[in-house]
Write an enzyme that holds these catalytic residues in place. Structure first.
Site, PDB file in Angstrom:
ATOM      1  N   ALA A  26      -9.650 -46.569  28.082  1.00  0.00           N
ATOM      2  CA  ALA A  26      -9.453 -45.082  28.332  1.00  0.00           C
ATOM      3  C   ALA A  26      -9.321 -44.255  27.110  1.00  0.00           C
ATOM      4  O   ALA A  26      -8.120 -44.103  26.698  1.00  0.00           O
ATOM      5  CB  ALA A  26      -8.572 -44.867  29.525  1.00  0.00           C
ATOM      6  N   ARG A  34      -5.162 -54.609  12.692  1.00  0.00           N
ATOM      7  CA  ARG A  34      -5.450 -55.934  12.012  1.00  0.00           C
ATOM      8  C   ARG A  34      -4.144 -56.766  12.237  1.00  0.00           C
ATOM      9  O   ARG A  34      -4.002 -58.029  11.715  1.00  0.00           O
ATOM     10  CB  ARG A  34      -5.325 -55.451  10.560  1.00  0.00           C
ATOM     11  CG  ARG A  34      -6.728 -54.819  10.205  1.00  0.00           C
ATOM     12  CD  ARG A  34      -6.797 -54.125   8.804  1.00  0.00           C
ATOM     13  NE  ARG A  34      -7.999 -53.241   8.782  1.00  0.00           N
ATOM     14  CZ  ARG A  34      -8.570 -53.216   7.565  1.00  0.00           C
ATOM     15  NH1 ARG A  34      -8.587 -54.032   6.580  1.00  0.00           N
ATOM     16  NH2 ARG A  34      -9.667 -52.355   7.649  1.00  0.00           N
TER      17      ARG A  34
END
Length: 183
Positions: free
Chosen positions: A114, A105
């Site tokens: 990955a 956030r």
């Protein structure tokens, strides 16, 4: 699995880091950043040796900081980092790493794509940090950085990571650069 040493995490996580479906992981103290370079692109169609030279030109030297120091990640910047924990996966378990919502956030992504940890893999997990926000983010070794979750396979992998001849990142010790140029 952790208590029975089937799944090994070093150092062994404190019980307060183990939740219903995840285990919290912490940030290590090793980083790589991308230098400003005359080359504004990495041409992935080039030979492996040419790509290796390009990567050497644009990557900084590995930076190791003390636990009291901070790592600064500028907006719209990519850096490689590493987990404090080393993980040793059994051949019948696949792992997933996810970032913390509270950090996301603020714009911090801890992996570009990955996020799978293959059965049979071992090492420190390299994080592909990207600051997608507009504010500088200051990170410190030991801070909670993400969470691991796991899925039990119906049977052991027929080709676990530790048995592959082409296993580029097995027993990864610390932050490791891209090995795109290796077979």
């Amino acid at each position: 699995m952790v208590e029975k040493k089937k799944l090994v995490i070093i150092p062994t996580p404190n019980k307060k880091f183990i939740h219903g479906v995840t285990i919290d992981i912490r940030l290590g103290n090793q980083f790589y950043t991308f230098c400003q370079s005359k080359k504004y692109s990495i041409d992935l169609s080039k030979s492996k040796n040419e790509i290796a030279l390009m990567l050497q030109e644009i990557m900084s030297k590995k930076k190791v900081i003390s636990n009291s120091e901070r790592f600064v990640l500028k907006p719209k910047s990519l850096a490689l980092a590493v987990t404090l924990e080393k993980v040793v996966m059994p051949n019948d378990l696949v792992g997933w790493i996810d970032g913390r919502s509270s950090l996301a956030r603020l714009g911090l992504m801890i992996h570009a794509t990955a996020h799978r940890i293959d059965p049979g893999w071992s090492g420190n997990i390299v994080l592909e940090f990207f600051n997608s926000g507009n504010m500088i983010l200051t990170l410190c070794p030991g801070m909670l950085i993400g969470a691991l979750s796991f899925e039990l396979l119906s049977s052991p992998s027929l080709r676990p990571y530790n048995m592959r001849r082409d296993a580029k990142y097995f027993n990864q010790d610390g932050v490791t650069l891209s090995k795109i140029y290796e077979d």
